[in-house]
Design a protein around this motif. Structure first.
Motif, PDB file in Angstrom:
ATOM      1  N   GLU A 211      -9.868  -4.474   4.904  1.00 24.46           N
ATOM      2  CA  GLU A 211     -11.334  -4.429   4.738  1.00 24.46           C
ATOM      3  C   GLU A 211     -11.988  -4.616   3.572  1.00 24.46           C
ATOM      4  OE1 GLU A 211     -12.370  -2.460   8.891  1.00 24.46           O
ATOM      5  OE2 GLU A 211     -11.775  -0.733   7.473  1.00 24.46           O
ATOM      6  N   ARG A 212     -11.016  -3.488   2.398  1.00 23.85           N
ATOM      7  CA  ARG A 212     -11.187  -2.906   1.047  1.00 23.85           C
ATOM      8  C   ARG A 212     -10.872  -4.248   0.001  1.00 23.85           C
ATOM      9  NH1 ARG A 212     -12.477   0.096   3.165  1.00 23.85           N
ATOM     10  NH2 ARG A 212     -12.939   2.497   2.396  1.00 23.85           N
ATOM     11  N   SER A 213      -9.702  -5.726   0.955  1.00 19.79           N
ATOM     12  CA  SER A 213     -10.196  -7.019   0.308  1.00 19.79           C
ATOM     13  C   SER A 213     -10.132  -7.327   0.502  1.00 19.79           C
ATOM     14  CB  SER A 213      -8.319  -7.307   0.615  1.00 19.79           C
ATOM     15  OG  SER A 213      -6.996  -6.319   0.386  1.00 19.79           O
ATOM     16  N   ALA A 353     -12.348  -2.742  -7.982  1.00 21.03           N
ATOM     17  CA  ALA A 353     -12.230  -1.581  -7.382  1.00 21.03           C
ATOM     18  C   ALA A 353     -12.055  -2.343  -5.864  1.00 21.03           C
ATOM     19  CB  ALA A 353     -14.173  -0.582  -7.916  1.00 21.03           C
ATOM     20  N   ALA A 354     -12.262  -3.117  -5.399  1.00 23.26           N
ATOM     21  CA  ALA A 354     -11.805  -3.016  -3.687  1.00 23.26           C
ATOM     22  C   ALA A 354     -10.591  -3.009  -3.691  1.00 23.26           C
ATOM     23  CB  ALA A 354     -12.517  -4.329  -2.933  1.00 23.26           C
ATOM     24  N   LEU A 359      -5.073  -0.326  -2.373  1.00 26.67           N
ATOM     25  CA  LEU A 359      -4.124   0.131  -2.645  1.00 26.67           C
ATOM     26  C   LEU A 359      -4.657   1.606  -2.560  1.00 26.67           C
ATOM     27  CD1 LEU A 359      -3.631  -1.223  -5.978  1.00 26.67           C
ATOM     28  CD2 LEU A 359      -2.104  -1.265  -4.272  1.00 26.67           C
ATOM     29  N   ARG A 360      -5.370   2.939  -2.459  1.00 28.18           N
ATOM     30  CA  ARG A 360      -5.629   4.282  -2.460  1.00 28.18           C
ATOM     31  C   ARG A 360      -5.263   4.055  -0.717  1.00 28.18           C
ATOM     32  NH1 ARG A 360     -10.294   4.526  -5.941  1.00 28.18           N
ATOM     33  NH2 ARG A 360      -9.142   5.239  -8.009  1.00 28.18           N
ATOM     34  N   GLU A 449       0.734   2.155  -8.378  1.00 30.03           N
ATOM     35  CA  GLU A 449       0.036   1.308  -8.024  1.00 30.03           C
ATOM     36  C   GLU A 449      -1.737   1.161  -8.264  1.00 30.03           C
ATOM     37  OE1 GLU A 449       0.662  -2.510  -8.096  1.00 30.03           O
ATOM     38  OE2 GLU A 449       2.598  -2.181  -7.825  1.00 30.03           O
ATOM     39  N   ILE A 450      -1.724   2.699  -7.839  1.00 31.36           N
ATOM     40  CA  ILE A 450      -2.524   2.924  -8.549  1.00 31.36           C
ATOM     41  C   ILE A 450      -3.108   3.187  -9.292  1.00 31.36           C
ATOM     42  CG2 ILE A 450      -4.555   4.859  -7.517  1.00 31.36           C
ATOM     43  CD1 ILE A 450      -3.317   5.024  -4.900  1.00 31.36           C
ATOM     44  N   VAL A 451      -2.402   3.580 -10.033  1.00 27.73           N
ATOM     45  CA  VAL A 451      -2.153   3.599 -11.955  1.00 27.73           C
ATOM     46  C   VAL A 451      -2.765   2.584 -12.362  1.00 27.73           C
ATOM     47  CG1 VAL A 451      -1.722   5.262 -14.057  1.00 27.73           C
ATOM     48  CG2 VAL A 451      -1.728   6.440 -11.633  1.00 27.73           C
TER      49      VAL A 451
END
Length: 557
Positions: A211-213, A353-354, A359-360, A449-451
């Motif tokens: 959904e974020r993607s 941001a999405a 990733l989060r 990956e988040i960093v």
């Protein structure tokens, strides 16, 4: 502004051209009326002078208008070019395909939580030899039909629910079979709830990430459309400037040709020397080279516009021509407001941001999946039995035994649903991978990956803030830049007019006229570039702010 430029060009072109026409090419001014043939020629030249005066009286902008009108090409409006590019631009089509793929990925991940119906049927039989006195036959013949049906579903918390119903039909030739056929039914409601690995965020991780993607793909699509629009606008205004630069170079080339002929006449009359003629020849050569250069630039920008719109000009036309003129005034918005709107609306930032949020979501799921397995099991069920009763004779007894059970398959189902023979179960399943390198490794990979994604987002924000401030300054100084360019053209006009007067009076050289004409062309190019830079800055601000920046309507020059 263009009228001022034309007034200068005509002021430079007409006096020299009138002098040349009055004498005639290759003629000596002192002998202009020494023969009847020359008298006829002078009359013709006088007629040409009168025609030139009529052109002058037609208006100061008529020469450039006429030159622009003579340029070949298919007229194209800006809105039409933008609409075509929105349909044909490859970048927009690629982003649209990415959006569709992301939407289908969400659909796929949602499918993991769709209810599922299942069913099965199995038929088998066996002939089993037996030496047991209690087998009921020397060769035990059995046939079995096993039917299964049910539904199951996986919930977003990781809960697995299942409802099933089984029916087993058995026939046997055993003398001790009390029911033949015999119907057994079993119904169950079962539950499996992960308490550690696979719980909650872990179960929804793939769906949340998809959904974020999808949100990121939508932002990428918006960014592609805005980028295409900005590129079309900038290319269109570049073509506008190139047309006018080309028209100016053509006018200067015509002036250089007339200037050379005038210099040759003056040289034959002994008024100037051969060096002045050489300067005039260089002036014409340089002007003709400038015509080729500006025409090449015109064709390059037209080809780029054709690539963006996905359509070449009509076969009879060599290039595209602009129809609209760039705006002169745009609304000025506070720079800090523009920066804030860019950070909130820019589609590239929204996409980054999405992607970071995706990733989060995976990282939150990986945190739960890095834990041991602990599942709670539970179930409720019921059984049923029915069939066709038959007499059973036990060894040593002549009295048959018959069971009270009877009925068909439906009777066994009634017993299941009626809860005649209930059952239940509760349990726990535990598993602990030694070291758990797989789960912990995936969790820590996603954290890294988040960093990385956060730093990419931060870097993009900083670059965009710089771009917004730069384009705001460009727009803010656009009006001032236009005023300075207008003054530069006006000053160049006066220089050329004064220079031509001094040249005709023998007070300056042809080299100085060449330099002044080059200054006039440069001044006009700076004016056209100032218009295009301002319009381009507005187009880029619209792109950077996600379409928020309000551009004004195009104003005609």
């Amino acid at each position: 502004m263009e009228r001022a430029v034309l007034r200068a060009l005509l002021g430079v072109l007409v006096p020299g051209l009138l002098a040349w026409l009055a004498v005639g090419p290759g003629a000596d001014p002192a002998s202009a009326q020494t023969s009847p043939a020359r008298d006829v020629r002078n009359v013709q030249n006088l007629q040409n002078v009168q025609k030139a005066q009529a052109v002058l009286a037609a208006g100061p902008d008529s020469a450039l208008v006429a030159t622009l009108a003579q340029l070949p090409g298919e007229r194209l409006q800006l809105d039409e070019a933008v609409a075509r590019a929105a349909r044909a631009a490859t970048a927009a089509r690629i982003a649209e395909a990415g959006l569709q793929a992301a939407g289908q990925a969400v659909r796929r991940e949602k499918g993991a939580f769709d209810p599922e119906l299942f069913a099965g049927a199995d038929w088998y039989g066996a002939d089993t030899p037996s030496a047991s006195l209690f087998a009921g036959a020397d060769v035990l013949e059995t046939e079995t039909t096993d039917l299964t049906a049910g539904a199951r579903i996986r919930l977003p918390l990781g809960t697995e629910l299942s409802a099933s119903l089984n029916s087993l039909r058995t026939t046997s030739n055993s003398a001790f079979a009390a029911l033949s056929p015999e119907y057994q039914a079993f119904g169950a409601l079962s539950l499996r709830q992960p308490l550690l690995e696979g719980f909650g965020p872990a179960a929804r991780a793939d769906l949340t990430a998809a959904e974020r993607s999808l949100a990121g793909a939508g932002a990428r699509y918006d960014a592609a459309r805005l980028a295409v629009r900005a590129e079309v606008e900038i290319t269109y205004w570049g073509l506008y400037a190139a047309e006018r630069n080309h028209a100016v170079t053509r006018l200067i080339s015509d002036r250089a040709r007339a200037f050379l002929e005038d210099a040759q006449l003056r040289a034959r009359a002994g008024i100037i020397g051969p060096s002045q003629v050489a300067n005039a020849e260089f002036f014409l050569s340089d002007a003709e080279q400038a015509v080729l250069d500006t025409e090449e630039q015109l064709d390059l920008l037209s080809d780029r516009l054709a690539s963006l719109t996905g359509r070449r000009p009509a076969a009879a036309q060599v290039r595209y021509r602009t129809w609209d003129a760039p705006p002169r005034d745009f609304p000025l918005v506070d720079q800090d407001v523009l920066v804030a709107e860019t950070l909130a609306r820019n589609p590239d930032l929204l996409a980054l941001a999405a992607e970071t949020d995706a990733l989060r979501a995976r990282e939150r799921g990986a945190v739960w999946d890095a834990r041991p397995t602990l599942d709670l099991l539970g179930g409720l069920g019921g059984r049923g039995l029915s069939g066709s009763a038959q007499d059973v004779y036990f060894p040593g007894s002549a009295t048959p035994v018959r069971t009270d059970i009877g009925g068909g398959r439906g009777d066994s189902f009634d017993q299941v649903f009626g809860g005649d023979y209930p059952g239940w179960n509760v349990g726990l399943v535990f598993a602990l991978p030694l070291g758990n390198r797989e789960g912990k490794g995936e969790r820590d990979r996603l954290r890294a990956e988040i960093v990385r994604a956060e730093q990419l987002l931060l870097g993009a924000q900083r670059v965009l803030v710089e771009d917004v401030r730069a384009q705001h300054r460009e727009l803010e100084r656009g009006r001032r830049r236009l005023e300075i360019a207008e003054r530069g053209v006006a000053a160049s006009v006066r220089q050329v007019e004064i220079g031509m007067v001094e040249y005709r009076n023998g007070r300056t050289t042809a080299f100085e006229i060449v330099r002044l004409a080059a200054d006039l062309a440069t001044a006009h190019q700076r004016y056209a570039d100032a218009l295009v830079r301002t319009a381009g800055a507005a187009a880029l601000l619209r792109q950077l702010t996600g379409g928020w920046y309000p551009a004004t309507r195009t104003e005609e020059d």
